[in-house]
Design a protein around this motif. Structure first.
Motif, PDB file in Angstrom:
ATOM      1  N   CYS A  30       6.017  -8.426 -11.466  1.00  0.00           N
ATOM      2  CA  CYS A  30       5.616  -9.830 -11.423  1.00  0.00           C
ATOM      3  C   CYS A  30       6.726 -10.811 -11.730  1.00  0.00           C
ATOM      4  CB  CYS A  30       4.468 -10.067 -12.411  1.00  0.00           C
ATOM      5  SG  CYS A  30       2.952  -9.250 -11.891  1.00  0.00           S
ATOM      6  N   GLY A  31       7.845 -10.367 -12.272  1.00  0.00           N
ATOM      7  CA  GLY A  31       8.917 -11.287 -12.643  1.00  0.00           C
ATOM      8  C   GLY A  31       9.605 -11.867 -11.430  1.00  0.00           C
ATOM      9  N   SER A  32       9.968 -13.131 -11.501  1.00  0.00           N
ATOM     10  CA  SER A  32      10.712 -13.800 -10.442  1.00  0.00           C
ATOM     11  C   SER A  32      12.174 -13.408 -10.527  1.00  0.00           C
ATOM     12  CB  SER A  32      10.548 -15.314 -10.612  1.00  0.00           C
ATOM     13  OG  SER A  32      11.544 -15.998  -9.929  1.00  0.00           O
ATOM     14  N   SER A  33      12.847 -13.316  -9.395  1.00  0.00           N
ATOM     15  CA  SER A  33      14.250 -12.895  -9.408  1.00  0.00           C
ATOM     16  C   SER A  33      15.161 -13.934 -10.053  1.00  0.00           C
ATOM     17  CB  SER A  33      14.731 -12.601  -7.988  1.00  0.00           C
ATOM     18  OG  SER A  33      14.670 -13.781  -7.213  1.00  0.00           O
ATOM     19  N   ASP A  34      14.722 -15.198 -10.117  1.00  0.00           N
ATOM     20  CA  ASP A  34      15.577 -16.206 -10.746  1.00  0.00           C
ATOM     21  C   ASP A  34      15.191 -16.474 -12.194  1.00  0.00           C
ATOM     22  OD1 ASP A  34      14.086 -19.098  -9.037  1.00  0.00           O
ATOM     23  OD2 ASP A  34      13.230 -17.579 -10.323  1.00  0.00           O
ATOM     24  N   THR A  35      14.223 -15.721 -12.730  1.00  0.00           N
ATOM     25  CA  THR A  35      13.850 -15.854 -14.126  1.00  0.00           C
ATOM     26  C   THR A  35      14.460 -14.714 -14.902  1.00  0.00           C
ATOM     27  OG1 THR A  35      11.734 -16.814 -13.474  1.00  0.00           O
ATOM     28  CG2 THR A  35      11.897 -15.972 -15.726  1.00  0.00           C
ATOM     29  N   PRO A  36      15.362 -15.008 -15.876  1.00  0.00           N
ATOM     30  CA  PRO A  36      15.968 -13.914 -16.631  1.00  0.00           C
ATOM     31  C   PRO A  36      14.922 -13.172 -17.438  1.00  0.00           C
ATOM     32  CG  PRO A  36      16.588 -16.027 -17.571  1.00  0.00           C
ATOM     33  CD  PRO A  36      15.804 -16.307 -16.322  1.00  0.00           C
ATOM     34  N   TRP A  60      21.163 -12.876 -30.660  1.00  0.00           N
ATOM     35  CA  TRP A  60      20.653 -14.231 -30.477  1.00  0.00           C
ATOM     36  C   TRP A  60      21.478 -15.200 -31.310  1.00  0.00           C
ATOM     37  CZ3 TRP A  60      18.026 -17.087 -34.430  1.00  0.00           C
ATOM     38  CH2 TRP A  60      17.744 -16.371 -35.595  1.00  0.00           C
ATOM     39  N   VAL A  61      21.383 -16.471 -30.939  1.00  0.00           N
ATOM     40  CA  VAL A  61      22.107 -17.546 -31.613  1.00  0.00           C
ATOM     41  C   VAL A  61      21.094 -18.590 -32.042  1.00  0.00           C
ATOM     42  CG1 VAL A  61      23.902 -19.312 -31.365  1.00  0.00           C
ATOM     43  CG2 VAL A  61      24.054 -17.200 -30.053  1.00  0.00           C
ATOM     44  N   LYS A  62      21.276 -19.143 -33.225  1.00  0.00           N
ATOM     45  CA  LYS A  62      20.403 -20.233 -33.672  1.00  0.00           C
ATOM     46  C   LYS A  62      20.788 -21.500 -32.920  1.00  0.00           C
ATOM     47  CE  LYS A  62      19.537 -23.262 -37.506  1.00  0.00           C
ATOM     48  NZ  LYS A  62      20.058 -24.375 -36.747  1.00  0.00           N
ATOM     49  N   ALA A  63      19.830 -22.096 -32.232  1.00  0.00           N
ATOM     50  CA  ALA A  63      20.075 -23.348 -31.522  1.00  0.00           C
ATOM     51  C   ALA A  63      20.474 -24.437 -32.516  1.00  0.00           C
ATOM     52  CB  ALA A  63      18.822 -23.765 -30.753  1.00  0.00           C
ATOM     53  N   ALA A  64      21.430 -25.289 -32.125  1.00  0.00           N
ATOM     54  CA  ALA A  64      21.899 -26.377 -32.995  1.00  0.00           C
ATOM     55  C   ALA A  64      22.490 -27.484 -32.138  1.00  0.00           C
ATOM     56  CB  ALA A  64      22.943 -25.864 -33.978  1.00  0.00           C
ATOM     57  N   GLN A 140      29.617 -28.650 -28.445  1.00  0.00           N
ATOM     58  CA  GLN A 140      28.526 -29.166 -27.616  1.00  0.00           C
ATOM     59  C   GLN A 140      27.229 -28.595 -28.166  1.00  0.00           C
ATOM     60  OE1 GLN A 140      30.268 -27.119 -24.270  1.00  0.00           O
ATOM     61  NE2 GLN A 140      28.484 -25.797 -24.064  1.00  0.00           N
ATOM     62  N   PRO A 141      26.099 -29.241 -27.892  1.00  0.00           N
ATOM     63  CA  PRO A 141      24.828 -28.706 -28.388  1.00  0.00           C
ATOM     64  C   PRO A 141      24.586 -27.289 -27.849  1.00  0.00           C
ATOM     65  CG  PRO A 141      24.543 -30.948 -27.612  1.00  0.00           C
ATOM     66  CD  PRO A 141      25.924 -30.524 -27.199  1.00  0.00           C
ATOM     67  N   VAL A 142      24.038 -26.447 -28.686  1.00  0.00           N
ATOM     68  CA  VAL A 142      23.601 -25.103 -28.296  1.00  0.00           C
ATOM     69  C   VAL A 142      22.080 -25.187 -28.270  1.00  0.00           C
ATOM     70  CG1 VAL A 142      23.547 -22.666 -28.921  1.00  0.00           C
ATOM     71  CG2 VAL A 142      25.608 -24.021 -29.386  1.00  0.00           C
ATOM     72  N   GLN A 143      21.530 -25.261 -27.057  1.00  0.00           N
ATOM     73  CA  GLN A 143      20.095 -25.487 -26.902  1.00  0.00           C
ATOM     74  C   GLN A 143      19.362 -24.180 -26.654  1.00  0.00           C
ATOM     75  OE1 GLN A 143      20.087 -28.348 -23.704  1.00  0.00           O
ATOM     76  NE2 GLN A 143      20.409 -30.051 -25.111  1.00  0.00           N
ATOM     77  N   ALA A 144      18.092 -24.139 -27.083  1.00  0.00           N
ATOM     78  CA  ALA A 144      17.263 -22.958 -26.866  1.00  0.00           C
ATOM     79  C   ALA A 144      17.317 -22.579 -25.388  1.00  0.00           C
ATOM     80  CB  ALA A 144      15.830 -23.230 -27.297  1.00  0.00           C
ATOM     81  N   GLY A 145      17.572 -21.318 -25.125  1.00  0.00           N
ATOM     82  CA  GLY A 145      17.674 -20.820 -23.755  1.00  0.00           C
ATOM     83  C   GLY A 145      19.100 -20.702 -23.254  1.00  0.00           C
ATOM     84  N   ASP A 146      20.055 -21.401 -23.904  1.00  0.00           N
ATOM     85  CA  ASP A 146      21.469 -21.270 -23.506  1.00  0.00           C
ATOM     86  C   ASP A 146      21.937 -19.849 -23.769  1.00  0.00           C
ATOM     87  OD1 ASP A 146      21.498 -23.954 -22.919  1.00  0.00           O
ATOM     88  OD2 ASP A 146      22.778 -24.539 -24.601  1.00  0.00           O
ATOM     89  N   ALA A 164      24.556 -13.678 -25.882  1.00  0.00           N
ATOM     90  CA  ALA A 164      23.399 -13.892 -26.743  1.00  0.00           C
ATOM     91  C   ALA A 164      22.706 -15.178 -26.322  1.00  0.00           C
ATOM     92  CB  ALA A 164      23.833 -13.969 -28.201  1.00  0.00           C
ATOM     93  N   VAL A 165      21.390 -15.170 -26.364  1.00  0.00           N
ATOM     94  CA  VAL A 165      20.590 -16.331 -25.983  1.00  0.00           C
ATOM     95  C   VAL A 165      20.257 -17.141 -27.228  1.00  0.00           C
ATOM     96  CG1 VAL A 165      18.382 -17.064 -24.979  1.00  0.00           C
ATOM     97  CG2 VAL A 165      19.632 -15.150 -23.978  1.00  0.00           C
ATOM     98  N   ALA A 166      20.326 -18.466 -27.111  1.00  0.00           N
ATOM     99  CA  ALA A 166      19.998 -19.362 -28.225  1.00  0.00           C
ATOM    100  C   ALA A 166      18.488 -19.489 -28.380  1.00  0.00           C
ATOM    101  CB  ALA A 166      20.624 -20.729 -28.002  1.00  0.00           C
ATOM    102  N   LYS A 167      18.050 -19.494 -29.643  1.00  0.00           N
ATOM    103  CA  LYS A 167      16.629 -19.628 -29.980  1.00  0.00           C
ATOM    104  C   LYS A 167      16.481 -20.646 -31.097  1.00  0.00           C
ATOM    105  CE  LYS A 167      15.619 -14.742 -29.183  1.00  0.00           C
ATOM    106  NZ  LYS A 167      15.011 -13.541 -29.772  1.00  0.00           N
ATOM    107  N   PRO A 168      15.361 -21.364 -31.128  1.00  0.00           N
ATOM    108  CA  PRO A 168      15.110 -22.240 -32.271  1.00  0.00           C
ATOM    109  C   PRO A 168      14.810 -21.371 -33.489  1.00  0.00           C
ATOM    110  CG  PRO A 168      13.235 -22.259 -30.765  1.00  0.00           C
ATOM    111  CD  PRO A 168      14.300 -21.416 -30.126  1.00  0.00           C
ATOM    112  N   PHE A 169      15.238 -21.801 -34.664  1.00  0.00           N
ATOM    113  CA  PHE A 169      15.002 -21.032 -35.884  1.00  0.00           C
ATOM    114  C   PHE A 169      14.917 -21.973 -37.063  1.00  0.00           C
ATOM    115  CE2 PHE A 169      16.649 -18.743 -39.639  1.00  0.00           C
ATOM    116  CZ  PHE A 169      15.703 -17.731 -39.708  1.00  0.00           C
TER     117      PHE A 169
END
Length: 194
Positions: A30-36, A60-64, A140-146, A164-169
Protein backbone atom coordinates in the motif's frame (compact mmCIF):
# COMPACT_ATOMS: atom_id res chain seq x y z
CA UNK A 1 -27.38 -25.51 -6.78
CA UNK A 2 -23.91 -25.51 -5.11
CA UNK A 3 -23.76 -26.67 -1.55
CA UNK A 4 -22.75 -24.08 1.07
CA UNK A 5 -20.65 -25.29 3.98
CA UNK A 6 -20.46 -23.64 7.33
CA UNK A 7 -17.08 -23.28 9.04
CA UNK A 8 -17.74 -24.53 12.51
CA UNK A 9 -15.83 -23.42 15.60
CA UNK A 10 -13.19 -26.06 14.92
CA UNK A 11 -12.23 -24.45 11.56
CA UNK A 12 -12.47 -20.76 12.53
CA UNK A 13 -8.88 -20.36 13.86
CA UNK A 14 -7.47 -21.62 10.55
CA UNK A 15 -9.77 -19.31 8.58
CA UNK A 16 -8.86 -16.33 10.78
CA UNK A 17 -5.13 -17.05 10.38
CA UNK A 18 -5.49 -17.31 6.60
CA UNK A 19 -7.49 -14.06 6.49
CA UNK A 20 -4.89 -12.28 8.63
CA UNK A 21 -2.06 -13.50 6.40
CA UNK A 22 -3.93 -12.34 3.29
CA UNK A 23 -4.64 -8.95 4.85
CA UNK A 24 -1.00 -8.51 5.95
CA UNK A 25 0.33 -9.37 2.51
CA UNK A 26 -2.12 -6.93 0.92
CA UNK A 27 -1.07 -4.10 3.24
CA UNK A 28 2.63 -4.37 2.43
CA UNK A 29 2.01 -3.08 -1.08
CA UNK A 30 0.00 0.00 0.00
CA UNK A 31 2.92 2.42 0.35
CA UNK A 32 3.39 5.09 -2.30
CA UNK A 33 6.73 5.08 -4.10
CA UNK A 34 7.30 8.75 -3.24
CA UNK A 35 6.52 8.29 0.46
CA UNK A 36 9.59 7.27 2.47
CA UNK A 37 8.99 4.15 4.55
CA UNK A 38 10.77 3.83 7.90
CA UNK A 39 13.43 1.14 8.19
CA UNK A 40 12.69 -1.86 10.35
CA UNK A 41 14.13 -1.62 13.84
CA UNK A 42 16.11 -4.82 13.67
CA UNK A 43 19.81 -5.62 13.47
CA UNK A 44 19.35 -6.49 9.78
CA UNK A 45 18.18 -2.89 9.22
CA UNK A 46 21.49 -1.61 10.61
CA UNK A 47 24.38 -0.73 8.38
CA UNK A 48 25.91 -4.07 7.34
CA UNK A 49 29.44 -4.77 8.54
CA UNK A 50 30.80 -4.52 4.98
CA UNK A 51 29.25 -1.05 4.57
CA UNK A 52 30.39 0.44 7.87
CA UNK A 53 32.32 0.07 11.08
CA UNK A 54 29.17 -0.19 13.20
CA UNK A 55 25.47 -0.65 12.64
CA UNK A 56 23.25 2.35 13.35
CA UNK A 57 19.73 1.40 14.45
CA UNK A 58 16.77 3.77 14.74
CA UNK A 59 18.74 7.02 14.22
CA UNK A 60 16.85 10.28 14.80
CA UNK A 61 17.49 13.96 15.44
CA UNK A 62 15.57 16.28 17.74
CA UNK A 63 13.90 18.95 15.61
CA UNK A 64 15.04 22.49 16.50
CA UNK A 65 14.58 25.94 14.97
CA UNK A 66 17.92 27.27 16.26
CA UNK A 67 20.68 26.74 18.79
CA UNK A 68 21.69 23.25 19.85
CA UNK A 69 20.07 19.88 19.25
CA UNK A 70 21.20 16.26 19.24
CA UNK A 71 21.18 12.99 17.30
CA UNK A 72 20.32 9.65 18.89
CA UNK A 73 20.09 5.96 18.03
CA UNK A 74 21.78 2.67 18.84
CA UNK A 75 25.33 1.87 17.71
CA UNK A 76 25.86 -1.85 17.08
CA UNK A 77 29.35 -3.40 17.12
CA UNK A 78 29.36 -6.93 15.70
CA UNK A 79 33.19 -7.07 15.65
CA UNK A 80 35.39 -9.02 18.07
CA UNK A 81 37.12 -5.82 19.27
CA UNK A 82 35.91 -2.58 20.86
CA UNK A 83 35.28 0.38 18.55
CA UNK A 84 35.63 4.04 19.60
CA UNK A 85 33.77 6.93 17.96
CA UNK A 86 36.01 10.01 18.30
CA UNK A 87 34.02 12.53 16.27
CA UNK A 88 30.84 13.28 14.34
CA UNK A 89 29.98 15.84 11.68
CA UNK A 90 27.04 17.10 9.65
CA UNK A 91 26.61 19.96 7.17
CA UNK A 92 24.06 21.84 9.30
CA UNK A 93 26.18 22.32 12.42
CA UNK A 94 29.52 21.81 14.16
CA UNK A 95 29.29 18.73 16.40
CA UNK A 96 30.66 17.16 19.58
CA UNK A 97 30.25 13.81 21.32
CA UNK A 98 28.44 14.44 24.61
CA UNK A 99 27.58 12.69 27.83
CA UNK A 100 25.46 13.48 30.86
CA UNK A 101 27.26 13.61 34.21
CA UNK A 102 26.74 14.89 37.75
CA UNK A 103 28.42 18.22 38.52
CA UNK A 104 27.81 20.21 41.71
CA UNK A 105 24.78 18.03 42.47
CA UNK A 106 23.22 18.70 39.07
CA UNK A 107 23.06 16.56 35.93
CA UNK A 108 24.88 18.42 33.16
CA UNK A 109 25.86 17.80 29.57
CA UNK A 110 29.53 17.97 28.55
CA UNK A 111 31.97 16.76 25.90
CA UNK A 112 32.68 13.04 26.33
CA UNK A 113 36.39 12.57 27.02
CA UNK A 114 37.93 9.73 25.04
CA UNK A 115 34.94 9.38 22.72
CA UNK A 116 32.13 6.85 22.72
CA UNK A 117 33.26 3.23 23.13
CA UNK A 118 31.09 0.46 21.68
CA UNK A 119 32.24 -2.79 23.26
CA UNK A 120 32.86 -5.87 21.09
CA UNK A 121 29.70 -7.83 20.23
CA UNK A 122 27.63 -5.17 21.97
CA UNK A 123 25.48 -2.07 21.50
CA UNK A 124 25.71 1.48 22.83
CA UNK A 125 22.55 3.56 23.09
CA UNK A 126 22.64 7.28 22.26
CA UNK A 127 19.65 8.81 24.02
CA UNK A 128 18.28 11.96 25.65
CA UNK A 129 19.71 12.10 29.16
CA UNK A 130 22.70 9.94 28.16
CA UNK A 131 25.44 9.87 25.53
CA UNK A 132 24.49 11.63 22.29
CA UNK A 133 25.82 13.37 19.18
CA UNK A 134 25.49 17.11 19.86
CA UNK A 135 24.80 19.63 17.09
CA UNK A 136 26.27 22.77 18.60
CA UNK A 137 24.77 25.67 16.61
CA UNK A 138 22.44 24.75 13.75
CA UNK A 139 22.85 27.00 10.70
CA UNK A 140 19.26 26.41 9.61
CA UNK A 141 16.11 25.04 11.25
CA UNK A 142 15.98 21.25 11.58
CA UNK A 143 12.30 20.52 11.04
CA UNK A 144 10.38 17.33 11.77
CA UNK A 145 10.72 15.07 8.73
CA UNK A 146 14.07 16.51 7.58
CA UNK A 147 16.72 13.88 6.84
CA UNK A 148 20.26 14.78 7.91
CA UNK A 149 23.46 13.02 6.87
CA UNK A 150 26.08 12.39 9.57
CA UNK A 151 29.66 11.14 9.40
CA UNK A 152 31.19 9.28 12.32
CA UNK A 153 34.98 9.24 12.76
CA UNK A 154 36.61 6.34 14.58
CA UNK A 155 39.84 6.12 16.61
CA UNK A 156 41.53 4.11 13.84
CA UNK A 157 40.80 6.82 11.24
CA UNK A 158 37.90 5.08 9.51
CA UNK A 159 34.71 7.01 8.82
CA UNK A 160 31.11 6.02 8.27
CA UNK A 161 28.03 7.94 7.14
CA UNK A 162 24.40 7.43 8.09
CA UNK A 163 21.15 9.38 7.80
CA UNK A 164 18.70 10.32 10.54
CA UNK A 165 15.22 11.80 10.37
CA UNK A 166 14.27 14.77 12.58
CA UNK A 167 11.43 14.29 15.06
CA UNK A 168 9.75 16.61 17.55
CA UNK A 169 10.77 15.80 21.13
CA UNK A 170 9.79 17.29 24.46
CA UNK A 171 11.89 15.55 27.04
CA UNK A 172 15.01 15.67 29.13
CA UNK A 173 15.83 19.09 30.55
CA UNK A 174 19.61 19.08 30.27
CA UNK A 175 22.11 21.73 31.36
CA UNK A 176 25.17 22.41 29.24
CA UNK A 177 28.48 22.57 31.11
CA UNK A 178 30.52 25.42 29.60
CA UNK A 179 34.28 25.53 29.54
CA UNK A 180 35.30 23.17 26.79
CA UNK A 181 35.12 25.77 24.04
CA UNK A 182 31.79 24.84 22.54
CA UNK A 183 29.18 27.44 23.38
CA UNK A 184 28.86 30.55 25.52
CA UNK A 185 25.34 29.49 26.58
CA UNK A 186 25.47 28.27 30.19
CA UNK A 187 22.10 26.54 30.18
CA UNK A 188 20.62 24.43 27.42
CA UNK A 189 17.25 22.76 27.26
CA UNK A 190 16.58 19.71 25.12
CA UNK A 191 12.87 20.55 24.99
CA UNK A 192 11.49 22.59 22.06
CA UNK A 193 11.65 26.37 22.23
CA UNK A 194 8.31 28.07 22.83
Amino acid sequence: MPRTTHAGPRHRPALLAAAAALLASGLTGCGSSDTPQPAAASPSASAPAAAGVVGVRDPWVKAADKGMTAAFGTLVNDADTDVTVTGASTEVSPMELHEMTMKDGKMVMQAKPGGIVIKAKSTHVLEPGGDHLMLMNVRQPVQAGDELAFTLTFADGRTQTFSAVAKPFTGAQESYSPGHGASPTPEMSMSPAS
